[in-house]
Every structure is written in structure tokens, then in C-alpha cells.
Design a protein around this motif. Structure first.
Motif, PDB file in Angstrom:
ATOM      1  N   UNK A  45       0.827  -1.208   0.000  1.00 10.50           N
ATOM      2  CA  UNK A  45       0.000   0.000   0.000  1.00 10.50           C
ATOM      3  C   UNK A  45       0.865   1.264   0.000  1.00 10.50           C
ATOM      4  N   UNK A  46       2.065   1.159   0.610  1.00 13.42           N
ATOM      5  CA  UNK A  46       2.945   2.339   0.709  1.00 13.42           C
ATOM      6  C   UNK A  46       3.394   2.845  -0.653  1.00 13.42           C
ATOM      7  N   UNK A  53      -1.331  13.675  -5.489  1.00 18.13           N
ATOM      8  CA  UNK A  53      -0.378  13.875  -4.387  1.00 18.13           C
ATOM      9  C   UNK A  53       1.050  13.983  -4.881  1.00 18.13           C
ATOM     10  N   UNK A  56       2.308  17.935  -6.699  1.00 24.85           N
ATOM     11  CA  UNK A  56       2.859  19.009  -5.846  1.00 24.85           C
ATOM     12  C   UNK A  56       4.277  18.689  -5.362  1.00 24.85           C
ATOM     13  N   UNK A  60       7.410  20.947  -6.092  1.00 25.09           N
ATOM     14  CA  UNK A  60       8.249  21.472  -5.004  1.00 25.09           C
ATOM     15  C   UNK A  60       9.708  21.085  -5.231  1.00 25.09           C
ATOM     16  N   UNK A  63      11.121  23.272  -7.775  1.00 23.83           N
ATOM     17  CA  UNK A  63      11.444  24.611  -7.235  1.00 23.83           C
ATOM     18  C   UNK A  63      12.766  24.558  -6.463  1.00 23.83           C
ATOM     19  N   UNK A  64      12.969  23.464  -5.735  1.00 26.26           N
ATOM     20  CA  UNK A  64      14.226  23.334  -4.987  1.00 26.26           C
ATOM     21  C   UNK A  64      15.426  23.219  -5.930  1.00 26.26           C
ATOM     22  N   UNK A 233       4.329   5.461   3.498  1.00 29.75           N
ATOM     23  CA  UNK A 233       3.680   5.966   2.297  1.00 29.75           C
ATOM     24  C   UNK A 233       4.691   6.786   1.498  1.00 29.75           C
ATOM     25  N   UNK A 235       4.532   9.141  -0.570  1.00 27.57           N
ATOM     26  CA  UNK A 235       4.390  10.606  -0.594  1.00 27.57           C
ATOM     27  C   UNK A 235       4.870  11.226   0.715  1.00 27.57           C
ATOM     28  N   UNK A 236       4.583  10.527   1.812  1.00 31.00           N
ATOM     29  CA  UNK A 236       5.066  11.023   3.111  1.00 31.00           C
ATOM     30  C   UNK A 236       6.588  11.009   3.145  1.00 31.00           C
ATOM     31  N   UNK A 239       7.808  13.833   1.042  1.00 32.88           N
ATOM     32  CA  UNK A 239       7.625  15.119   1.742  1.00 32.88           C
ATOM     33  C   UNK A 239       8.711  15.304   2.792  1.00 32.88           C
ATOM     34  N   UNK A 243      11.474  18.303   3.000  1.00 32.89           N
ATOM     35  CA  UNK A 243      11.803  19.089   4.212  1.00 32.89           C
ATOM     36  C   UNK A 243      13.305  19.062   4.462  1.00 32.89           C
ATOM     37  N   UNK A 246      15.059  21.217   1.940  1.00 29.70           N
ATOM     38  CA  UNK A 246      14.877  22.641   2.263  1.00 29.70           C
ATOM     39  C   UNK A 246      15.764  23.029   3.445  1.00 29.70           C
ATOM     40  N   UNK A 250      18.779  25.794   3.441  1.00 29.96           N
ATOM     41  CA  UNK A 250      18.850  26.944   4.367  1.00 29.96           C
ATOM     42  C   UNK A 250      20.178  26.901   5.134  1.00 29.96           C
TER      43      UNK A 250
END
Lengths: 465, 381
Positions: A45-46, A53, A56, A60, A63-64, A233, A235-236, A239, A243, A246, A250
């Protein structure tokens, strides 16, 4: 136990146990189902795909990657590999799970060739085939370790130009970066593995795409990498990767600001204020390393590898053991697995303080030697020096004292009501004091480590007072 | 799976967009946001490291068989270079044949990374002297793969390579003045890159306290403006005094080069090369070009833009190195040939002076070659 005694700042589970194996046969799609529901037959399922989903995330990431180019971040090699990842991402995402890892390996090897020249890449791949091939030989583990050691010794002679003067510096650095630590971890895993490791797992461990942009690479744990693969998952995971990317970006930009506009030279230290400025800015240069590690792990997340964070608010450490746990977490885990635990286990019948002391000393001596070993593979020289020895020695003693102190301090239970966690002003003040003390002690030690020599470091300190 | 799994992470997304906006938004030039923006986009070493790198990079790599060894060690001539006690600091070892960074590296008996040439030039063949830095010396590529041997082959001329890796413009000219004139070139090509502005200032901060540089003709004119004895200044004071003179130093060197060449009737070409992956800063480019123009070079050749738009990974010897690889040198050859071949073919072998008697004092032209008798036998644009 030992370095793990105090309250951990992150998950208490050992890194290789943080993720469950990929569950098989959890698909909600039956083979006969006509409409594609985001999963191929037999996929967990993951792995479920969803353009709503994914888009985006891809945007992102795009963009990075643009930001990497706009800020000219971390050189051409990284920008090229980031761009390659951006193009490979949708293909990787849509491929069946069984094809994802082979595709990642292909992209990684293509990245290797794109970043370095064909000759260097050929040497890297050739030596990799030999080393990995030995790991698969149907002989006893000790014999395989002996063979690998022999090859590594031969390679080290070649590294200094005695056996293969025609091989470029680049090829040696890349080879060192791929194998110097990860081979140790891998052999350790082979010793304890209950079944043969798949070739795709092995290749994906050594041919990690971001490694070819960052020669100084975190010591990724083999089992953690494999168990984290599509463990959550997708997508998680992606994401989380975004992070990390990003955060790394920084940190690298903050590093640039400090490096260009704040940092002063040791020669410019003339009083206490300039000493403080130097200590802080010099220590904060480490943001370059932590930033790179975040970028590297972030890129792996994009391809479904769920990994723990590499650094955890290390500037806010409240003690030396806390600092050791927060900075370069992968290194700490590596040392705990291959040095601390085996030593402590061997001495388990001795008094606890003896076992802890011996294991902690072993960790720091090994860390000191392995940093020189790393310098040899990446730069061609061992780099042993008095100030380097002093740095690891002093840090080791400080951690050792902390470890003993933590072992003798009863742990406060943390299962109370939520309100119990609100610190009192006294506790808060104490924490600020501890954090400040740890920060400046480490900054002072760091200045010693990065100094040209012990005498020049002492001269700088004398000028400040 | 948690409900939040896979949700768009708003904060890092917004943060990324803010970062992008901060990099793109045009700020007024002198404002602090513009300075911060420039800092954040600056991937070059800071001023202190740059000064060290320009020297130490080559020191470390030229000197010992373990590159990247002791970073702060004093200069230790080794495998490729040998130390000299003058403003050049070091020169290439003569008669060397070795492998360096995976490439063959051969020098002739005169310490040039080149084949052997007779001291007496051939009667019917133009002799060209190339003065430059690491790129001109074909750093990182095999013997014969640099743009110099390729051009030599294409132009059917002798091109003598006097380039020394890591030398600043002033050091390059000093080196050529000492060893180059005796080979009686018909034309001199002075190679340059955008890194040249400030390079001599950084070298002089090291050289002047050692007593080198004040009497060097390439620096003398500019250093007189210091109006103090630089050997008595602290490093910080020296830096403060020299920094404003960095452009003027290069202007003085260029004037000296042109004067030296023209006083011998030798035309001189200024050649601006790109560094792979290093963007051309328009302001620096304009400054450098104007300096060359006003110095009076006979021909300006600017190929600094030829790598633009190409993947740097295909053109550099290593991912984080700016030196062109064999492909990069091939492109340089084509570009230089396109811009310079007409000039070179217009040159004829001039009546050469007798052997230059005093190479250490190149500013006293021999009697049979009076100052002002420039461009003998040469059609100069």
C-alpha cells in the motif's frame, strides 16, 4: 547502555529497527482488475501512486532544484545530479516496485559517469564489481573479510600512486567515499544476516546517487536503508525528503553568510570579543557538513528511502553525550554498532563503569583513527596531527565523564501528565546554562581541531587575554 | 498510515518560494539586501581562502606526491616545481617526464611544459611565445592535448609555452622576461582569465615582507604609490594599502608587457580565456578588457564566453575544477583559431635581434632594437 543511557533526543529504537520490512501482498488490486488504481499486482500500500499527491511534490522538488541553480549551490556535480533526479523522479514513481531499485542503480551509475569522466567511472565500477563480488563468494565470512582487506590494502598502495599511477585522484576519492565505511557496515551485516542479500539491495547501498556529489558522505546503515525502502507511504517519505532538502539548503545559505561575512581569521583575533566571534563563526562552519548531509538524505527520500535525520539540533546540546548523540547521528550509530556494543558486550561481566569506560574509549580511539583513514581515502594523506589527537582525546574524556555521570544518575520518569513536561524557570535557566556551556566548550575544541597547529592555537588564545 | 501522510508540506514549500524570490528580486546595487543576495549566491571561496587557494592549491599539488597534504605548510618544491628566491617563488622543473593527476606531464630542458626547441628560431617559421597560467600550461590534460600544442600543429608555427601554473600575471611576465626573450619570439601571446584582477595583490602580500617585489619592473611603478616601505608594514596594514591598488597593479603589468614587447618590435596579443563553470562577471570582464585596451596590446582576443550554455561536467577535468579537459582545450583551440588566425597569418618572420644578452634586465633594449621600432615586418591591426 553507555552512550545510549541518557534520554534520547530522537526515537529510542536502533536505526535499523525503526522501519518495518516492506510488507508484501498488501495490494488492494487484484490481477484481473482493469482500472489502474495506483498499484501494480503484489505491491504494498505504501507504494500507491496518486498524481494528485505526486504532482505538488514534483513541483516542489523542481522549485528546490531551481533554487540550487539560482544560488549555485554545492557545485556543478550536485546541481547536475539534482536535475537528473528531477527527471528520473516521475519515471521511478511510475515504475513497478520491483523495477524501482534497479532503475535507481542505473540512474546512480549514469550520474557517476555524468559527474566524473568515463575513465574514472570505469575504475570505480570495476573495483566495485571486484569488492562486491568477493562479498558474494560462497566461502566463509572470515575468508571474505580477509580477501576484502587484502584488496583494500592493495588499493591503498595504489591510492598513493605505487601500483596504479594512471588512475586519477577523483576515482580514488569516489571509491573511498563509497567503500571505506559502508563496506565495514555491509560486512557486519553479512555476518549477522540470515539470508543472502539481494544484488539490487547491495548495489543500491553502494551506488547512492547523491554520493557522487558529496564525497564526504554520511555513513548510511545498510539495514536501515533497506528496511526504510517504501516502509512508509511514498508521498510522506518524499515530503520528508523535501523538508530535509529545504533544511539543507537553508543551512548551506546560512553557512555562506557566515563564511563570507562573519568569519574572521585566527590572525585577526586580538581581544576577547574577537575570540568569541571567531569561535562561534568557526564552529558554525559545520553547517556546511550538516547542510550537505541533509541534502544527501533528502535526495534519497525522494526515491523512497526513508532514513532517520542525520543531525538533530546539535547546537542546542545540553551535555557532551547529548552533543555526541545529536551531531552526525549516523556516525554515532555506526560507532555504537561496530565498536561500542561489541566492546561493552565482551565486558558485560565486569563492573558497569569499566565496561562503559572501555567501550567509550574504544569509540573515540576508533573515531580518531577512522577520521585519519577517511582523510587518506578522500585526500590522499592521513592527516594525523597533535591538535587532531588533542581534539578527539579531550572530547572523548568529556563524553566519558558524562557517560559515567549519566549512568549513576537515576532517570526521571517521563510517563506523567503532559503538564509535568513544562519546565520550571529554574530548570529552564539550568538548561540554558548547560546549552551555553556545551556550545562554547565545543566551539573552543572545534577551533583547536581546525587550527594549523597547537602552537598557533595557543598563540591565538593568548592574544585574546 | 496517518492522515497527514503525503499532505503538501506547506512550510518548506513557502520557504523554497521565498528563497527563490530572494535570489531573483533585483535590489538596488548598494543596498544591504543586494549585498546579502550576492553573498548567498556566492559559491567562491571567501577572500582569505581565495588568497590561500590561488597559491596553496598549486603548492599542494605541485609540490608533493600526496596532494592536499599539509594545507598551511610553507612552500616545498617537489615533483613538478622547484623553488626560486625571487618574485616568481617557483618555476617548473626542467626535463621532467611523469604522470600527474592521471595525465602525462613533460617539461623540456628549459622548464617549459613543451617539446624541445632550438635556441635559434627556424628561418621560415614564425616563433610564438605563450605566457600564462595553469590553463595555458594544459593543467590536468595529457601532453599534446592543450590548446597550445593543437594551435602549433594547426598554424604550422612554433609556439613556445612559458606558462607556469599558479603564477600571477606579474610573476608570469617576470618569468618570461627571465627565460623567454633569449628564445627570440616573433610574437607574444599573453593569456589571461577573470581571476587575474587581485592575484598580484595577494602574492605581493606574501612577497613584500620577504623583500621581493619592490624592485621588480612589473610592480615598481604601482608600488611607488604606496609611499611607505612595505617591509615595515604589518600584514593587516599591507593588505589595507595594497587592496585599493589591485586593478592598478594589473594595469601597470599590462603596460610593462606592452612596453617590453614593443621596445623589441614584437607584437603582443592579449588572450582572455574562460574557466569552466565560472560565470563571467560582466563588471570584472569590462574592467579587464578596458585595462588590456588601454595598455595598447596589438590584438585583443576574447574567448571567455565559449563555454557558456554547455555542461561544465563535460568540459572540466574534475567536477569541482575549473580547468578545461581535452574537449575544453579542443574548443578553445577552435575559438582562438577563429579569432586569431588572420592576425597570425599576417605576421612574417622579422629580422631577429642577436641573442638577448641580459635576460634579468629586459628593460634595457639592445642597441640594434631601439624602443619605438615596433611591429617590424608585421601588419598590425
Amino acid at each position: 547502555m553507555g552512550l545510549e543511557i541518557a534520554r534520547p533526543q530522537t526515537s529510542r529504537l536502533a536505526p535499523h529497527r525503526r522501519y518495518f520490512p516492506v510488507p508484501h501482498g498488501e495490494t488492494s488490486q487484484t490481477p484481473g482488475e482493469e482500472r489502474f488504481s495506483g498499484l501494480y499486482a503484489g505491491e504494498p500500500e505504501t507504494c500507491r501512486r496518486s498524481l494528485r499527491r505526486f504532482l505538488p511534490i514534483a513541483a516542489h522538488f523542481g522549485a528546490l532544484v531551481t533554487a540550487f541553480y539560482v544560488y549555485n549551490l554545492e557545485g556543478r556535480a550536485f546541481q547536475l545530479l539534482a536535475l537528473a533526479s528531477l527527471f528520473a523522479l516521475p519515471i521511478h514513481y511510475m515504475l513497478p516496485l520491483a523495477w524501482k531499485k534497479p532503475f535507481f542503480i542505473v540512474v546512480s551509475i549514469a550520474g557517476l559517469v555524468a559527474v566524473f569522466d568515463i575513465a574514472a567511472s570505469a575504475v570505480v565500477v570495476g573495483v566495485a564489481v571486484v569488492l562486491i563480488g568477493i562479498c558474494y563468494l560462497p566461502i566463509r565470512w572470515h575468508a571474505r573479510v580477509g580477501l576484502i582487506t587484502a584488496v583494500m590494502v592493495a588499493l591503498s598502495f595504489a591510492r598513493v600512486g605505487r601500483l596504479a599511477p594512471n588512475v586519477s585522484e577523483t576515482a580514488w576519492a569516489v571509491l573511498g567515499s563509497m567503500f571505506m565505511f559502508r563496506m565495514i557496515v555491509y560486512l557486519y551485516e553479512l555476518k549477522h544476516a540470515k539470508q543472502r542479500e539481494s544484488l539490487a539491495d547491495t548495489l543500491s547501498y553502494f551506488f547512492l546517487l547523491p554520493n557522487f556529489a558529496f564525497i564526504h558522505f554520511p555513513v548510511v546503515d545498510y539495514r536501515t536503508l533497506q528496511r526504510g525502502y517504501f516502509a512508509n507511504d511514498v508521498h510522506a517519505t518524499q515530503q520528508t525528503g523535501l523538508r530535509m532538502l529545504f533544511r539543507g539548503t537553508v543551512q548551506l545559505l546560512v553557512y555562506r553568510f557566515i563564511y563570507h561575512d562573519v568569519l574572521i581569521a585566527p590572525a585577526d583575533v586580538t581581544n576577547f570579543a574577537t575570540l568569541l566571534l571567531f569561535l562561534v563563526s568557526n564552529y558554525l562552519l559545520y553547517l556546511h557538513v550538516s547542510g550537505q548531509f541533509h541534502l544527501a538524505c533528502g535526495m534519497l527520500h525522494i526515491f523512497g528511502f526513508s532514513l532517520p535525520e542525520t543531525h538533530h539540533r546539535y547546537l542546542l546540546a545540553t551535555s557532551f553525550t547529548d552533543y555526541w548523540r545529536r551531531i552526525n547521528i549516523y556516525w554515532k550509530d555506526f560507532m555504537v554498532r561496530v565498536v561500542f556494543n561489541p566492546v561493552a558486550f565482551r565486558l558485560k561481566r565486569r563492573p558497569q563503569w569499566v565496561a562503559l569506560s572501555a567501550a567509550t574509549c574504544a569509540v573515540f580511539v576508533t573515531t580518531w583513527v577512522l577520521h585519519a583513514y577517511q582523510s587518506f581515502w578522500l585526500r590522499g594523506s592521513w592527516g594525523f596531527s597533535w591538535h587532531d589527537t588533542l581534539f578527539w582525546g579531550i572530547l572523548g574524556v568529556l563524553v566519558l565523564i558524562n557517560v559515567q555521570r549519566d549512568a549513576n544518575t537515576p532517570r526521571r520518569r517521563t510517563l506523567g501528565a503532559k503538564g509535568d513536561d513544562v519546565p520550571t524557570p529554574h530548570a529552564l535557566a539550568l538548561r540554558v546554562l548547560k546549552t551555553t556551556g556545551t556550545f562554547f566548550t565545543i566551539a573552543l575544541l572545534w577551533s583547536l581541531w581546525t587550527s594549523a597547529s597547537v602552537s598557533s592555537w595557543l598563540a591565538m588564545i593568548r592574544r585574546a587575554f | 498510515m496517518s492522515k497527514s501522510a503525503g499532505r503538501v508540506a506547506i512550510q518548506p514549500l513557502l520557504g523554497t518560494l521565498v528563497l527563490l524570490a530572494c535570489a531573483i528580486v533585483p535590489f538596488s546595487v548598494a543596498s544591504w539586501p543586494a549585498r546579502l543576495q550576492a553573498t548567498l549566491r556566492n559559491d567562491a571561496p571567501n577572500a582569505r581562502d581565495y588568497a590561500q587557494i590561488e597559491h596553496n592549491y598549486y603548492e599542494r599539488i605541485l609540490d608533493d606526491p600526496h596532494p592536499h597534504g599539509a594545507q598551511s605548510a610553507a612552500f616545498n618544491p617537489g615533483a613538478l616545481a622547484t623553488a626560486v628566491d625571487d618574485i616568481r617563488e617557483y618555476v617548473l622543473k626542467p626535463s621532467l617526464h611523469t604522470m600527474h593527476k592521471g595525465a602525462t606531464w613533460t617539461t623540456n630542458a628549459r622548464g617549459m611544459r613543451d617539446r624541445t626547441y632550438n635556441e635559434i628560431p627556424p628561418a621560415n617559421m614564425l616563433r610564438v611565445a605563450l605566457v600564462g597560467d595553469s590553463i595555458a600550461s594544459s593543467w590536468g590534460v595529457n601532453d599534446g592535448e592543450g590548446f597550445e600544442p593543437r594551435l602549433e600543429n594547426a598554424w604550422r608555427m612554433e609556439i613556445l609555452n612559458f606558462a607556469v601554473p599558479g603564477h600571477s600575471p606579474g610573476q608570469r611576465w617576470e618569468h618570461f622576461s627571465r627565460v623567454g626573450w633569449e628564445m627570440r619570439p616573433d610574437v607574444v601571446i599573453v593569456e589571461s582569465t577573470l581571476a587575474d584582477i587581485g592575484w598580484d595583490e595577494r602574492r605581493l602580500r606574501v612577497l613584500l615582507p620577504k623583500g621581493h617585489g619592490l624592485d621588480a619592473p612589473v610592480f615598481a611603478e604601482t608600488l611607488r604609490k604606496l609611499a611607505v616601505d612595505p617591509t615595515k608594514l604589518s600584514p593587516a596594514e599591507l593588505k589595507t594599502k595594497l587592496h585599493p591598488l589591485r586593478t592598478e597593479l594589473l594595469a601597470g603589468i599590462y603596460r610593462q608587457i606592452v612596453s617590453d614587447c614593443h621596445s623589441r618590435g614584437v607584437p603582443v596579443v592579449w588572450l582572455l580565456l574562460p574557466r569552466v563553470g565560472k560565470p563571467v562577471d560582466p563588471e570584472t570582464h569590462a574592467t579587464l578588457t578596458n585595462l588590456a585596451k588601454s595598455a595598447g596590446f596589438d590584438r585583443l582576443v576574447d574567448v571567455s564566453g565559449i563555454f557558456d550554455g554547455q555542461s561544465a561536467s563535460k568540459l572540466a577535468i574534475a567536477p569541482d575544477d575549473f580547468h578545461p579537459n581535452a574537449l575544453g582545450h579542443a574548443q578553445l583551440t577552435v575559438a582562438i583559431d577563429a579569432q586569431l588566425s588572420d592576425f597570425m597569418s599576417s605576421l612574417t618572420v622579422r629580422s631577429r635581434p642577436v641573442k638577448w644578452e641580459d635576460p634579468s634586465s629586459p628593460h634595457h633594449a639592445p642597441a640594434n632594437f631601439p624602443s619605438g621600432s615596433t611591429q617590424a615586418g608585421v601588419n598590425v591591426r
